[in-house]
Design a protein around this motif. Structure first.
Motif, PDB file in Angstrom:
ATOM      1  N   SER A  44     -40.898 -28.466   6.198  1.00 18.18           N
ATOM      2  CA  SER A  44     -39.910 -27.906   7.134  1.00 18.18           C
ATOM      3  C   SER A  44     -40.235 -28.384   8.549  1.00 18.18           C
ATOM      4  N   LEU A  50     -30.458 -24.742   7.994  1.00 13.36           N
ATOM      5  CA  LEU A  50     -30.585 -24.092   6.684  1.00 13.36           C
ATOM      6  C   LEU A  50     -29.309 -24.186   5.858  1.00 13.36           C
ATOM      7  N   LEU A  53     -29.775 -26.536   3.074  1.00 15.94           N
ATOM      8  CA  LEU A  53     -30.906 -26.205   2.191  1.00 15.94           C
ATOM      9  C   LEU A  53     -30.392 -25.699   0.839  1.00 15.94           C
ATOM     10  N   ILE A  55     -31.809 -24.284  -2.904  1.00 18.36           N
ATOM     11  CA  ILE A  55     -32.978 -23.794  -3.657  1.00 18.36           C
ATOM     12  C   ILE A  55     -32.494 -23.342  -5.026  1.00 18.36           C
ATOM     13  N   HIS A  72     -29.834 -20.536  -4.240  1.00 20.38           N
ATOM     14  CA  HIS A  72     -29.546 -20.298  -2.821  1.00 20.38           C
ATOM     15  C   HIS A  72     -29.036 -21.601  -2.209  1.00 20.38           C
ATOM     16  N   PRO A  94     -35.400 -14.387   3.055  1.00 19.20           N
ATOM     17  CA  PRO A  94     -34.604 -15.368   3.808  1.00 19.20           C
ATOM     18  C   PRO A  94     -35.302 -15.840   5.088  1.00 19.20           C
ATOM     19  N   LEU A  97     -37.554 -19.063   4.761  1.00 15.35           N
ATOM     20  CA  LEU A  97     -36.981 -20.389   4.524  1.00 15.35           C
ATOM     21  C   LEU A  97     -37.216 -21.307   5.713  1.00 15.35           C
ATOM     22  N   ALA A 102     -40.120 -20.897  -0.134  1.00 11.09           N
ATOM     23  CA  ALA A 102     -39.054 -20.528  -1.068  1.00 11.09           C
ATOM     24  C   ALA A 102     -39.636 -19.746  -2.261  1.00 11.09           C
ATOM     25  N   VAL A 121     -36.172 -27.736  -4.468  1.00 14.12           N
ATOM     26  CA  VAL A 121     -35.729 -27.537  -3.088  1.00 14.12           C
ATOM     27  C   VAL A 121     -35.252 -28.873  -2.523  1.00 14.12           C
ATOM     28  N   SER A 123     -33.723 -30.391   1.077  1.00 13.08           N
ATOM     29  CA  SER A 123     -33.515 -30.096   2.498  1.00 13.08           C
ATOM     30  C   SER A 123     -33.363 -31.418   3.259  1.00 13.08           C
TER      31      SER A 123
END
Length: 329
Positions: A44, A50, A53, A55, A72, A94, A97, A102, A121, A123
């Motif tokens: 990150s 986000l 992102l 998940i 998510h 949350p 994140l 996660a 994940v 991102s």
């Protein structure tokens, strides 16, 4: 030259480990009925968007479709495809994140939760995948042991029981020398709706010798847990057997005496010992005496002498014929 170390697969593994893209499998032991957290970290940076992102937590099944545990994306939870076995049982922080966390909390662990979980994940920094192997553990209840000395002649039955445990286990019996006696035992198991096991094992041991026994629960090869140490003493079993034997002998003797008295019986009142002997010998000294010649109530039929039990010293009343002759004279 480094033909092995410079291969593309090796370089990819090293690169992925350095950047956190691939993480080695880390086993987790979860206690039945409690909560467990499955960790998952990804790269990150500050002010990371986000909204980009994604998940996904999944559980693998052998020979079956992969289960969706948690999703998510688009900045919020997406539980439309979540498997019903995990409904209202998952939680992801949350706020973590933005820090690249996660990790997923699984509430109220069940036996069916055992297995392999994968966290994917995606991102702005790339894609990360982590694997977690979850094993469920439920302690077996306090062992209960009963002894039944009346199970079989010369044997005492030992019954061991324990329940509410997971994973599946087996019962082993060993004597004081460490010799395995399990082949001489009989073990049954049952499973309740929660998937927890109950075990019941029986072993018959001979009466008359002292025995030291150990009961073990084996949940996996090499994982043996001693749960009960038993000492069966010879003394109490022998004394119990002797007491019952003595009671049986006394009962037989008493019954024999009662039958003898009932058959023989005491001599009748007004008879002498010779009369009793004659009667039980099957002979009669006086056979059907007539009323004129029958002795009086105080005379023994065999000897013609008065008996002591009938007061022979009392005077005998004269007969009516004799009284009449005396009056005429």
């Amino acid at each position: 030259m480094c033909p092995g170390l410079c291969s593309p697969i090796f370089l990819f593994l090293v690169w992925g480990a350095c950047w956190g893209l691939i993480t080695a499998e880390s086993p987790i032991t979860a206690q039945f009925g409690r909560d467990v957290t499955l960790s998952c970290l990804f790269p990150s940076q500050p002010r990371m968007n986000l909204q980009h992102l994604t998940i996904t937590w999944q559980k693998e099944q052998v020979g079956a479709e992969i289960l969706v545990v948690y999703s998510h994306y688009y900045g919020r939870e997406q539980l439309a495809r979540q498997d019903e076995a995990y409904t209202n049982r998952t939680w992801l922080d949350p706020e973590g994140l933005a820090r690249g966390n996660a990790s997923l909390m699984l509430r109220g662990v069940r036996t069916q939760d055992e297995g392999i979980y994968r966290c994917h994940v995606t991102s702005e920094q790339g894609t990360t995948s982590e694997t977690r192997q979850v094993t469920v553990m439920a302690p077996y209840s306090e062992p209960h042991l009963t002894l039944d000395p009346t199970f079989r002649l010369g044997h005492t039955l030992l019954t061991f029981s324990s329940g509410g445990g997971y994973p599946r286990a087996s019962v082993e019996w060993r004597d004081g020398m460490g010799i395995n006696l399990t082949e001489l035992s009989s073990t049954t198991e049952s499973v309740d709706i929660r998937g927890l096991y109950t075990l019941c094992s029986e072993l018959a041991v001979p009466v008359g010798q002292s025995t030291n026994l150990t009961v073990l629960l084996v949940t996996a090869p090499g994982r043996e847990t001693p749960v009960q140490h038993i000492t069966v003493a010879a003394g109490p079993g022998q004394r119990c057997s002797h007491v019952w034997l003595l009671v049986a002998c006394l009962g037989a003797v008493t019954l024999s005496v009662i039958l003898a008295v009932w058959i023989l019986g005491p001599p009748g009142r007004g008879t002498c010992g010779r009369c009793s002997e004659s009667r039980f010998a099957g002979t009669k000294d006086v056979e059907h005496p007539s009323p004129q010649s029958q002795p009086g109530p105080s005379t023994c039929p065999a000897l013609g002498t008065p008996t002591t039990g009938l007061r022979a010293d009392l005077p005998v009343a004269p007969s009516p014929s004799r009284q009449g002759s005396v009056a005429r004279s």
